[in-house]
Motif scaffolding. Structure first.
Motif, PDB file in Angstrom:
ATOM      1  N   LYS A   1       0.819  -1.214   0.000  1.00 48.22           N
ATOM      2  CA  LYS A   1       0.000   0.000   0.000  1.00 48.22           C
ATOM      3  C   LYS A   1       0.852   1.263   0.000  1.00 48.22           C
ATOM      4  O   LYS A   1       0.399   2.315  -0.430  1.00 48.22           O
ATOM      5  CB  LYS A   1      -0.941   0.022   1.207  1.00 48.22           C
ATOM      6  CG  LYS A   1      -2.057  -0.987   1.108  1.00 48.22           C
ATOM      7  CD  LYS A   1      -2.955  -0.911   2.325  1.00 48.22           C
ATOM      8  CE  LYS A   1      -4.032  -1.964   2.262  1.00 48.22           C
ATOM      9  NZ  LYS A   1      -4.885  -1.957   3.451  1.00 48.22           N
ATOM     10  N   CYS A   2       2.082   1.165   0.454  1.00 52.94           N
ATOM     11  CA  CYS A   2       2.955   2.330   0.555  1.00 52.94           C
ATOM     12  C   CYS A   2       3.712   2.626  -0.739  1.00 52.94           C
ATOM     13  O   CYS A   2       4.346   3.670  -0.862  1.00 52.94           O
ATOM     14  CB  CYS A   2       3.967   2.130   1.673  1.00 52.94           C
ATOM     15  SG  CYS A   2       5.087   0.733   1.392  1.00 52.94           S
ATOM     16  N   LYS A   3       3.643   1.734  -1.697  1.00 55.47           N
ATOM     17  CA  LYS A   3       4.496   1.849  -2.885  1.00 55.47           C
ATOM     18  C   LYS A   3       4.322   3.175  -3.624  1.00 55.47           C
ATOM     19  O   LYS A   3       5.300   3.809  -3.992  1.00 55.47           O
ATOM     20  CB  LYS A   3       4.247   0.680  -3.833  1.00 55.47           C
ATOM     21  CG  LYS A   3       5.208   0.677  -4.997  1.00 55.47           C
ATOM     22  CD  LYS A   3       5.087  -0.566  -5.837  1.00 55.47           C
ATOM     23  CE  LYS A   3       6.129  -0.537  -6.942  1.00 55.47           C
ATOM     24  NZ  LYS A   3       6.191  -1.781  -7.661  1.00 55.47           N
ATOM     25  N   GLU A   4       3.089   3.603  -3.832  1.00 57.18           N
ATOM     26  CA  GLU A   4       2.850   4.831  -4.578  1.00 57.18           C
ATOM     27  C   GLU A   4       3.400   6.054  -3.838  1.00 57.18           C
ATOM     28  O   GLU A   4       4.105   6.873  -4.425  1.00 57.18           O
ATOM     29  CB  GLU A   4       1.359   5.011  -4.850  1.00 57.18           C
ATOM     30  CG  GLU A   4       1.064   6.173  -5.766  1.00 57.18           C
ATOM     31  CD  GLU A   4      -0.412   6.266  -6.124  1.00 57.18           C
ATOM     32  OE1 GLU A   4      -0.851   7.384  -6.430  1.00 57.18           O
ATOM     33  OE2 GLU A   4      -1.119   5.235  -6.094  1.00 57.18           O
ATOM     34  N   MET A   5       3.094   6.181  -2.555  1.00 54.45           N
ATOM     35  CA  MET A   5       3.561   7.335  -1.783  1.00 54.45           C
ATOM     36  C   MET A   5       5.074   7.312  -1.640  1.00 54.45           C
ATOM     37  O   MET A   5       5.740   8.344  -1.811  1.00 54.45           O
ATOM     38  CB  MET A   5       2.904   7.371  -0.412  1.00 54.45           C
ATOM     39  CG  MET A   5       3.384   8.529   0.456  1.00 54.45           C
ATOM     40  SD  MET A   5       3.135  10.171  -0.262  1.00 54.45           S
ATOM     41  CE  MET A   5       1.431  10.414   0.113  1.00 54.45           C
ATOM     42  N   ALA A   6       5.637   6.163  -1.337  1.00 51.47           N
ATOM     43  CA  ALA A   6       7.085   6.057  -1.196  1.00 51.47           C
ATOM     44  C   ALA A   6       7.770   6.389  -2.515  1.00 51.47           C
ATOM     45  O   ALA A   6       8.769   7.123  -2.549  1.00 51.47           O
ATOM     46  CB  ALA A   6       7.478   4.657  -0.736  1.00 51.47           C
ATOM     47  N   GLY A   7       7.238   5.882  -3.612  1.00 50.90           N
ATOM     48  CA  GLY A   7       7.804   6.173  -4.928  1.00 50.90           C
ATOM     49  C   GLY A   7       7.786   7.653  -5.238  1.00 50.90           C
ATOM     50  O   GLY A   7       8.754   8.194  -5.786  1.00 50.90           O
ATOM     51  N   PHE A   8       6.703   8.327  -4.884  1.00 51.31           N
ATOM     52  CA  PHE A   8       6.606   9.768  -5.103  1.00 51.31           C
ATOM     53  C   PHE A   8       7.670  10.516  -4.305  1.00 51.31           C
ATOM     54  O   PHE A   8       8.338  11.403  -4.832  1.00 51.31           O
ATOM     55  CB  PHE A   8       5.203  10.266  -4.710  1.00 51.31           C
ATOM     56  CG  PHE A   8       5.071  11.751  -4.771  1.00 51.31           C
ATOM     57  CD1 PHE A   8       4.932  12.400  -5.987  1.00 51.31           C
ATOM     58  CD2 PHE A   8       5.099  12.505  -3.610  1.00 51.31           C
ATOM     59  CE1 PHE A   8       4.831  13.785  -6.042  1.00 51.31           C
ATOM     60  CE2 PHE A   8       5.001  13.883  -3.650  1.00 51.31           C
ATOM     61  CZ  PHE A   8       4.861  14.534  -4.882  1.00 51.31           C
ATOM     62  N   ILE A   9       7.835  10.162  -3.053  1.00 52.66           N
ATOM     63  CA  ILE A   9       8.843  10.812  -2.203  1.00 52.66           C
ATOM     64  C   ILE A   9      10.243  10.592  -2.770  1.00 52.66           C
ATOM     65  O   ILE A   9      11.032  11.524  -2.887  1.00 52.66           O
ATOM     66  CB  ILE A   9       8.761  10.267  -0.758  1.00 52.66           C
ATOM     67  CG1 ILE A   9       7.439  10.658  -0.116  1.00 52.66           C
ATOM     68  CG2 ILE A   9       9.936  10.778   0.081  1.00 52.66           C
ATOM     69  CD1 ILE A   9       7.144   9.933   1.198  1.00 52.66           C
ATOM     70  N   ILE A  10      10.534   9.365  -3.135  1.00 57.93           N
ATOM     71  CA  ILE A  10      11.858   9.021  -3.654  1.00 57.93           C
ATOM     72  C   ILE A  10      12.144   9.777  -4.941  1.00 57.93           C
ATOM     73  O   ILE A  10      13.206  10.389  -5.096  1.00 57.93           O
ATOM     74  CB  ILE A  10      11.972   7.498  -3.873  1.00 57.93           C
ATOM     75  CG1 ILE A  10      11.881   6.779  -2.527  1.00 57.93           C
ATOM     76  CG2 ILE A  10      13.265   7.140  -4.602  1.00 57.93           C
ATOM     77  CD1 ILE A  10      11.526   5.297  -2.630  1.00 57.93           C
ATOM     78  N   GLU A  11      11.195   9.773  -5.875  1.00 58.39           N
ATOM     79  CA  GLU A  11      11.383  10.475  -7.146  1.00 58.39           C
ATOM     80  C   GLU A  11      11.592  11.961  -6.936  1.00 58.39           C
ATOM     81  O   GLU A  11      12.482  12.564  -7.550  1.00 58.39           O
ATOM     82  CB  GLU A  11      10.174  10.271  -8.052  1.00 58.39           C
ATOM     83  CG  GLU A  11      10.210   9.007  -8.852  1.00 58.39           C
ATOM     84  CD  GLU A  11       9.046   8.943  -9.840  1.00 58.39           C
ATOM     85  OE1 GLU A  11       8.638  10.002 -10.379  1.00 58.39           O
ATOM     86  OE2 GLU A  11       8.550   7.834 -10.056  1.00 58.39           O
ATOM     87  N   SER A  12      10.785  12.570  -6.085  1.00 60.16           N
ATOM     88  CA  SER A  12      10.890  14.001  -5.834  1.00 60.16           C
ATOM     89  C   SER A  12      12.249  14.373  -5.253  1.00 60.16           C
ATOM     90  O   SER A  12      12.887  15.328  -5.703  1.00 60.16           O
ATOM     91  CB  SER A  12       9.788  14.463  -4.877  1.00 60.16           C
ATOM     92  OG  SER A  12       8.532  14.249  -5.426  1.00 60.16           O
TER      93      SER A  12
END
Length: 62
Positions: free
Chosen positions: A44-55
């Motif tokens: 469930k965290c993949k989308e939010m974590a991915g956004f943080i990492i990319e940013s």
């Protein structure tokens, strides 16, 4: 984003821990996943974590 915001509830990983991992050299979701074991259970965290990492990675690459 608040550093103490829990992003991965399964493992209790916070936004601050993800930020520290990126500043420490992790530049992809897979890098952070290896370090912090996020997204290995319910994902469930993949989308939010991915956004943080990319940013953060984009900021560091600029």
């Amino acid at each position: 984003m608040k550093r103490d915001l829990i992003i991965c509830t399964c493992n209790g990983v916070t936004a601050g821990q993800i930020e520290d991992a990126v500043y420490g050299g992790a530049r992809t979701y897979e890098d952070v996943q290896e370090l912090l074991h996020i997204g290995k259970q319910c994902i469930k965290c993949k989308e939010m974590a991915g956004f943080i990492i990319e940013s953060l990675a984009e900021e560091l690459d600029d």
